[in-house]
Scaffold this active site. Structure first.
Site, PDB file in Angstrom:
ATOM      1  N   HIS A  21       0.835  -1.209   0.000  1.00  0.00           N
ATOM      2  CA  HIS A  21       0.000   0.000   0.000  1.00  0.00           C
ATOM      3  C   HIS A  21       0.868   1.257   0.000  1.00  0.00           C
ATOM      4  O   HIS A  21       0.720   2.139  -0.857  1.00  0.00           O
ATOM      5  CB  HIS A  21      -0.914  -0.022   1.229  1.00  0.00           C
ATOM      6  CG  HIS A  21      -1.813   1.170   1.349  1.00  0.00           C
ATOM      7  ND1 HIS A  21      -3.144   1.122   1.025  1.00  0.00           N
ATOM      8  CD2 HIS A  21      -1.577   2.446   1.760  1.00  0.00           C
ATOM      9  CE1 HIS A  21      -3.692   2.321   1.213  1.00  0.00           C
ATOM     10  NE2 HIS A  21      -2.758   3.138   1.665  1.00  0.00           N
ATOM     11  N   GLU A  22       1.769   1.349   0.964  1.00  0.00           N
ATOM     12  CA  GLU A  22       2.611   2.543   1.047  1.00  0.00           C
ATOM     13  C   GLU A  22       3.560   2.636  -0.142  1.00  0.00           C
ATOM     14  O   GLU A  22       3.884   3.735  -0.611  1.00  0.00           O
ATOM     15  CB  GLU A  22       3.394   2.548   2.363  1.00  0.00           C
ATOM     16  CG  GLU A  22       2.530   2.529   3.620  1.00  0.00           C
ATOM     17  CD  GLU A  22       1.467   3.614   3.635  1.00  0.00           C
ATOM     18  OE1 GLU A  22       1.678   4.690   3.032  1.00  0.00           O
ATOM     19  OE2 GLU A  22       0.409   3.398   4.245  1.00  0.00           O
TER      20      GLU A  22
ATOM     21  N   HIS B  96       3.638   6.658  -6.907  1.00  0.00           N
ATOM     22  CA  HIS B  96       2.954   7.875  -7.330  1.00  0.00           C
ATOM     23  C   HIS B  96       3.903   9.070  -7.218  1.00  0.00           C
ATOM     24  O   HIS B  96       3.917   9.959  -8.072  1.00  0.00           O
ATOM     25  CB  HIS B  96       1.718   8.075  -6.447  1.00  0.00           C
ATOM     26  CG  HIS B  96       0.630   8.872  -7.089  1.00  0.00           C
ATOM     27  ND1 HIS B  96      -0.579   9.099  -6.470  1.00  0.00           N
ATOM     28  CD2 HIS B  96       0.543   9.506  -8.276  1.00  0.00           C
ATOM     29  CE1 HIS B  96      -1.358   9.828  -7.253  1.00  0.00           C
ATOM     30  NE2 HIS B  96      -0.700  10.095  -8.360  1.00  0.00           N
TER      31      HIS B  96
ATOM     32  N   HIS C 140       1.828   4.368  -2.920  1.00  0.00           N
ATOM     33  CA  HIS C 140       1.938   5.822  -2.768  1.00  0.00           C
ATOM     34  C   HIS C 140       3.306   6.310  -3.249  1.00  0.00           C
ATOM     35  O   HIS C 140       3.421   7.352  -3.906  1.00  0.00           O
ATOM     36  CB  HIS C 140       1.770   6.219  -1.297  1.00  0.00           C
ATOM     37  CG  HIS C 140       0.356   6.238  -0.815  1.00  0.00           C
ATOM     38  ND1 HIS C 140      -0.663   6.894  -1.473  1.00  0.00           N
ATOM     39  CD2 HIS C 140      -0.211   5.710   0.304  1.00  0.00           C
ATOM     40  CE1 HIS C 140      -1.792   6.758  -0.787  1.00  0.00           C
ATOM     41  NE2 HIS C 140      -1.548   6.042   0.290  1.00  0.00           N
TER      42      HIS C 140
END
Length: 705
Positions: free
Chosen positions: A493-494, A500, A497
């Site tokens: 999940h992180e 991105h 990010h």
């Protein structure tokens, strides 16, 4: 971060070009006193730049007003205030001290006042407004920057009269201080509690990994026996495996009554005040509620659309969630016969685990030996390489703020430098709970300009320095760090990010990377979680830490078959948090209710377990009180619809399909906030998302293809 020096000629490192690999933050050179000095000088430089802008005799244009207002790096070769603020705020979350906390309290009103001085400067707004009304042809990215800049001034009170501006100053300064106090209280409460066990019989049911970790924590605290804390890697295994119901109750109540006690860390009145401050701010700016104020820059568009999504999810998932809870209750009654007459919240993890074992013969402890952290890192990096062609190389010459932190250089498919990636994995004193991604430097295109030393710097794509901070299981004296599947998902999940951020490729830093609308920002992160239960991904890194044997196919099958275990209960749990958030921030009148009783009423539609009268989520709900998600927690479920829809494309075209991944990178990951998020998503997907892919993934609605 507190390095002694006897050199009289020492200069504040924030004032100098960073003489480090890729101009990364020289953490070991920074002293406590450097922060305040740099903050004050940064404010002075900001004010000086603003004076230059508003006194520029030339007609206001996009370049001489909007770009300068956005603090594109120029004559000063860096934005000093942004430079020190970024490091300071990250340290407050990842490596704070009492001294840093005190400085944060001191600087908060000063920094908020400065931000207000900028946004409420009438001459500056006059120039911005002129450009907004008279601009010529602009690129989509420039149009977005102009719109954001103008909206930012208006939403910060530029159109208010003097009395309104003064009241806005008061509201924002008080809210800033209270948000900081909320976070500090929560950290202190979390770190103050420990469950100290000296009788080995009280460890009954706990796996060896949990015992070893607790023993190590006890040794670190110079205590005999075993110490369990409220940090997730300690709390979760105890609640899942301990047969000592009374100790589970103690731990559960400690966790779920944080910041409600009669002491200086009580957050109840702070929450009330924050809710009212935000409501009053929104109404001062012409909105009925704070949610209305927020929704202007959200994909959802309105609170009604948020509630529409919630009710769709409740209608779809609640019948299944009720069945799931009933099955756990039956398991508890069957296992304990007459010794338990009612399933309590501290029983749920314990008996749902038993049900999972009975149904699928799988749990996180079976998987831990295959999820050695070093191998997981290789697996996650390998996934990024397989999708996007990027590579990671650890560089021990890059300074870090704690020995736990690893720093990597990231290189693109063609071998060119892409980013710096920091990873901070384990809990410790002074570190907030949870997991998050942040940046020490954003990405932007640096235009040609002259440095202070006279050197002419050519146009340059300044690459980001991205950091992920987590609280994963620590290594012990006996074993390396062995993760749960849930922790692998957290890492993915992180890392989503961080991709991105690392792939950002925009002209303006304020539009790059994760600088997107809140209900779009979770798409890249939740998208990556899909890989955690993909067989072909697990086979790349899931090897037994002792034997080196790959995870057996039969175990992978059990992971896949059990992926939707308690999925409806988990969905409604997230919906309940979103309902609570919206209940606070759709208030039109002053909030005077009792927080605890209001909370229980606000989310009851999505609650399927009994509520206890003394527990309270609000006072530890950092997302909506201090983390920027006020009236925005629904974003996780909103983005889950997007991520399921997006991943369905990969499932159809190939989960490692590089052409699909490149399209995802080009259309979404690299574009940041340069266009409306639905425009970006439709460019990738070819149409708008629907809820169908999520329902099918969760087994709530069968795939009809």
């Amino acid at each position: 971060m507190t390095k002694d020096t006897t050199t009289e000629q020492r200069k504040n490192p924030f004032f100098l070009p960073y003489d480090t690999p890729h101009e990364t933050v020289p953490f070991t050179d920074i002293l406590l006193e450097d922060y305040e000095e740099a903050f004050m000088e940064g404010i002075r430089r900001d004010n000086e730049e603003i004076e230059k802008t508003i006194n520029d005799p030339a007609e206001p244009t996009f370049e001489n007003t909007i770009v300068r207002t956005d603090y594109e790096k120029g004559d000063n070769y860096y934005d000093l205030l942004n430079r020190v603020s970024t490091v300071f705020s990250n340290m407050l979350s990842a490596e704070t001290t009492d001294e840093l906390d005190e400085l944060a309290q001191k600087m908060s009103p000063i920094l908020t006042k400065h931000a207000n001085d900028v946004s409420l400067n009438p001459k500056l707004f006059e120039r911005v407004k002129y450009v907004y009304e008279h601009h010529g042809d602009l690129t989509p990215e420039e149009q977005m920057l102009l719109q954001n800049c103008y909206d930012g001034f208006v939403r910060s009170g530029a159109l208010l009269d003097e009395a309104g501006k003064e009241r806005l100053r008061q509201l924002t300064e008080e809210a800033s201080l209270l948000s900081l106090k909320f976070s500090q209280n929560l950290l202190k409460e979390n770190k103050a509690f420990e469950l100290h066990i000296t009788d080995e019989e009280d460890l009954d049911g706990l796996p060896e990994t949990a015992r070893e970790a607790a023993a190590q924590t006890a040794r670190e605290r110079q205590k005999e026996g075993w110490v369990f804390t409220l940090d997730h890697p300690s709390y979760s295994p105890f609640m899942t495996y301990s047969t000592r119901r009374e100790l589970r109750r103690q731990l559960y109540m400690a966790k779920n009554t944080e910041c409600t006690h009669d002491n200086s860390e009580n957050n109840l009145e702070i929450c009330k005040r924050l809710i009212n401050l935000r409501r009053e701010l929104a109404q001062l700016l012409g909105y009925e509620t704070y949610a209305d104020y927020v929704m202007v820059h959200r994909m959802a568009g309105s609170a009604d659309n948020v509630y529409k999504l919630f009710h769709e999810l409740i209608d779809a998932y609640k019948p299944t969630a009720i069945e799931e809870v009933h099955e756990v209750e039956e398991m508890a009654m069957k296992a304990e016969k007459d010794s338990i007459t009612k399933l309590e919240p501290w029983d749920f993890s314990f008996y749902s685990h038993k049900l999972q074992m009975e149904r699928y013969n799988i749990d996180s402890e079976m998987l831990r030996p295959y999820f050695q952290l070093d191998k997981v890192i290789n697996g996650v990096f390998g996934l990024a390489n397989r999708l996007y062609g990027i590579t990671f190389k650890e560089n021990i010459q890059i300074p870090v703020y704690h020995p736990d932190v690893k720093a990597f250089e990231v290189f693109d498919r063609d071998g060119s430098y892409l980013a710096v990636f920091y990873a901070d994995f384990h809990p410790r004193k002074g570190k907030q709970g949870g997991a998050w991604m942040t940046e020490f430097q954003g990405q932007w295109i640096e235009k040609e300009h002259r440095m202070p030393n006279g050197e002419l710097r050519k146009e340059k794509n300044v690459r980001p320095h991205v950091s992920v901070v987590m609280n994963l299981t620590k290594p012990t004296d006996e074993k390396p760090a062995l993760l749960t599947l849930g922790e692998v998902e957290t890492f993915l999940h992180e890392f989503g990010h961080s991709l991105h951020g690392m792939f950002a490729n925009t002209r303006f830093e304020s539009l790059s990377g994760t600088s997107v609308w809140w209900d779009f920002v979770e798409l890249p992160s939740q998208f990556m979680e899909n890989y955690a239960v993909e067989r072909d991904f697990l086979r790349t890194f899931a090897f037994h830490y002792q034997t080196g044997e790959p995870m057996p196919d039969e175990l992978i099958e059990r992971i896949i078959h059990s992926r939707n275990f308690m999925v409806a209960y988990a969905c409604l749990r997230q919906v309940s948090f979103g309902l609570l958030d919206m209940a606070y921030y759709t208030k039109r009148d002053e909030f005077t209710d009792d927080i605890i009783s209001f909370e229980k009423e606000a989310w009851k539609e999505a609650i399927v377990l009994p509520q206890l009268k003394d527990t309270c989520m609000t006072v530890q709900f950092s997302h909506i009180m201090a983390g920027g998600y006020a009236a925005g927690y629904y974003s996780y479920k909103w983005a889950e619809v997007l991520d399921a829809d997006a991943f369905s494309v990969f499932k159809r075209e190939g989960i490692f399909n590089q052409q699909t991944a490149q399209r995802f990178r080009d259309c979404i990951l690299s574009r940041g906030g340069t266009e409306h998020p639905m425009t970006l998503y439709k460019r990738f997907r070819g149409g708008e998302p629907t809820i169908d892919a999520l329902l099918e993934r969760n087994g709530i609605k069968k795939d009809r293809s």
